[in-house]
Every structure is written in structure tokens, then in C-alpha cells.
Design an enzyme around this catalytic site. Structure first.
Site, PDB file in Angstrom:
ATOM      1  CB  CYS A 100      -0.990  -0.045   1.159  1.00  0.00           C
ATOM      2  SG  CYS A 100      -2.428   1.039   0.902  1.00  0.00           S
ATOM      3  CE  LYS A 121     -10.930   3.941   2.349  1.00  0.00           C
ATOM      4  NZ  LYS A 121     -11.135   4.007   3.823  1.00  0.00           N
ATOM      5  CB  SER A 146      -8.842   0.062   2.539  1.00  0.00           C
ATOM      6  OG  SER A 146      -9.319   1.129   3.332  1.00  0.00           O
ATOM      7  CG  HIS A 188      -4.353  -3.574   2.742  1.00  0.00           C
ATOM      8  ND1 HIS A 188      -3.202  -3.317   3.450  1.00  0.00           N
ATOM      9  CD2 HIS A 188      -4.779  -2.386   2.241  1.00  0.00           C
ATOM     10  CE1 HIS A 188      -2.937  -2.016   3.406  1.00  0.00           C
ATOM     11  NE2 HIS A 188      -3.868  -1.429   2.682  1.00  0.00           N
ATOM     12  CD  GLU A 190      -1.894  -6.561   4.590  1.00  0.00           C
ATOM     13  OE1 GLU A 190      -1.994  -5.345   4.848  1.00  0.00           O
ATOM     14  OE2 GLU A 190      -1.833  -6.999   3.411  1.00  0.00           O
ATOM     15  NE  ARG A 202     -11.478   4.094  10.771  1.00  0.00           N
ATOM     16  CZ  ARG A 202     -10.404   3.645  10.128  1.00  0.00           C
ATOM     17  NH1 ARG A 202      -9.381   3.124  10.797  1.00  0.00           N
ATOM     18  NH2 ARG A 202     -10.347   3.715   8.803  1.00  0.00           N
TER      19      ARG A 202
END
Length: 244
Positions: A100, A121, A146, A188, A190, A202
Site C-alpha cells: 500500500c 475511495k 482500502s 491488503h 494480509e 469506524r
């Protein structure tokens, strides 16, 4: 692993979970840049569990992973630890995965490749095609994204980098140098299954695409990138073992 994320324990959990399922004797060491001001973790924790980046020459490593960081809207030179990590990007010769923001930073440091702001986004799980034969991924795969910025494919190709995985909607996911010693990942794999749900709850923004069953946050999560994650990191460990 050079862990640039603020909540370091989460990244430690993500990668320890990945590597404990690989049938190899793997010792994972965590590294931190000393020029950053830390607000979300105590220096006592870092000093107990982490190695300062300026001390890595005192030990021997087979490869590195450099994580992302939530600083993609800053210019690289505005980041407090940029000079320190830029030096690592330029001098490191070991097999390395850049993830990233670290991927974007390394592409900028090594090849002058700029990043650009997305109109909205990129948030969700996307299917990717394998574009070139490689030692790590054989078939099409899913992976989470993200992020608010991207690198242009034409800039990546102009730098003589190999595009390994790409999505029509999410763009270039993985590219590498021709010898595969530097791998740049925009997403991502992971992430644990719940990570995008945490970000959604959030931020209370858009629902992550292709993540909940029928895109409904009340439904279960589609953890459909796990096989790709496990395959990739297992094969990468095999690869760096062969580089020695």
C-alpha cells in the site's frame, strides 16, 4: 517487517497468523523508524519488541515486508520519517514486499513514479487477473483494497516493472521488478476477515464492495481472499529461501 502502521499489534497479529500456517521455521522480527513521533504506541513497547531501523545492519535477514501507513494524502517529503525510509528503499537489496503506502513510496523512491488521487475511495474486495506467469500466483484471485490514491499502469510499465495482478475496477494490484526481488502491492491480502467491517463501522462511509453477502452489512463477510493470501506468502517464503 518494517511496521509503519499506528496500531502495531494488529499488523503483528495479521502476519503472525499468516506465517504460523506455513510449514517452515520462520522468525519474524519487527522494525520501526526512529524519526517518527509515536502517538498510538508506547516507546517502551517499541523498545521491548522492535528493532530500530538504523540498527538493522547488526543482524542478518532473508527478506523484508514493509507495511502501509494511513498517510497517503501527504506528500512523501512531508512525512516525518521519509528520509529514513527513503534511504532504506534506495539501499535495500534483499527480497522485499512493499504494501500500500510503502509500495507507493518505494515506487516513487526507486523509479520516480508519482501517485494520484482517486475520485472516490477504493474500498472493498475485488477480483484480479494474473497478467504474467510468476512464482507466486497461478490463478485469478480476490483481494481487499482500502485507499484514496493510485499509481498509473503506464508509469509502472515505463519503469520496466512486471504487472503480475490487475483488476478492471481496482487497477494494478501487484507489480514487481523482473527478478521478483521487489514486489509492490496496492491492496491488503494480509487483512483479517473483519478489518474492512471495522473501517466501515469506524468511518460510517460507503459499504465496502463485494465484502458482505449481497452487500448488506447485516450479513456475513465473504472472506474470499484467504486462499490467495496463503498461497502468495507461502510461495514468497519459498522464493526468498531460494535466493540465498
Amino acid at each position: 517487517m518494517i511496521n509503519l502502521m499506528p496500531i502495531k499489534q494488529e499488523v503483528e497479529y495479521q502476519f503472525s497468523t499468516i506465517f504460523e500456517n506455513i510449514d517452515k521455521d520462520i522468525e519474524l522480527k519487527y522494525i520501526y523508524p526512529i524519526t517518527h513521533t509515536y502517538k498510538n504506541i508506547s516507546l517502551d513497547y517499541l523498545k521491548e519488541k522492535y528493532i530500530p531501523l538504523n540498527k538493522i545492519d547488526e543482524d542478518k535477514y532473508d527478506g523484508f515486508i514493509v507495511t502501509g501507513a494511513p498517510i497517503e494524502m501527504y506528500r512523501y517529503e512531508e512525512v516525518d520519517f521519509w528520509k529514513e525510509i527513503d534511504q532504506f528503499f534506495k539501499e535495500n537489496e534483499l527480497p522485499t514486499i512493499y504494501i500500500c503506502w510503502a509500495a507507493q513510496g518505494a515506487l516513487y523512491s526507486k523509479f520516480g513514479i508519482e501517485k494520484y488521487k482517486l475520485e472516490e475511495k477504493l474500498f472493498g474486495v475485488y477480483e484480479h487477473e494474473v497478467k504474467e506467469k510468476n512464482p507466486f500466483i497461478k490463478n485469478s484471485f480476490y483481494a481487499p483494497h482500502s485507499r484514496n490514491t493510485f499509481n498509473k499502469k503506464e508509469s509502472i510499465q515505463k519503469a520496466d516493472l512486471t504487472v503480475i495482478g490487475e483488476s478492471e475496477e481496482a487497477g494494478v494490484y501487484m507489480c514487481s521488478t523482473r527478478d521478483y526481488k521487489s514486489i509492490f502491492i496496492s491492496g491488503h491480502s494480509e487483512y483479517q476477515a473483519e478489518r474492512l467491517k471495522f473501517e466501515y463501522e469506524r468511518d460510517r462511509g460507503d459499504i465496502p464492495k463485494n465484502y458482505f453477502v449481497r452487500d448488506n452489512p447485516e450479513n456475513e463477510i465473504l472472506f474470499n481472499w484467504k486462499n490467495h493470501r496463503d498461497e502468495f506468502y507461502k510461495n514468497w517464503i519459498e522464493f526468498i529461501g531460494g535466493v540465498r
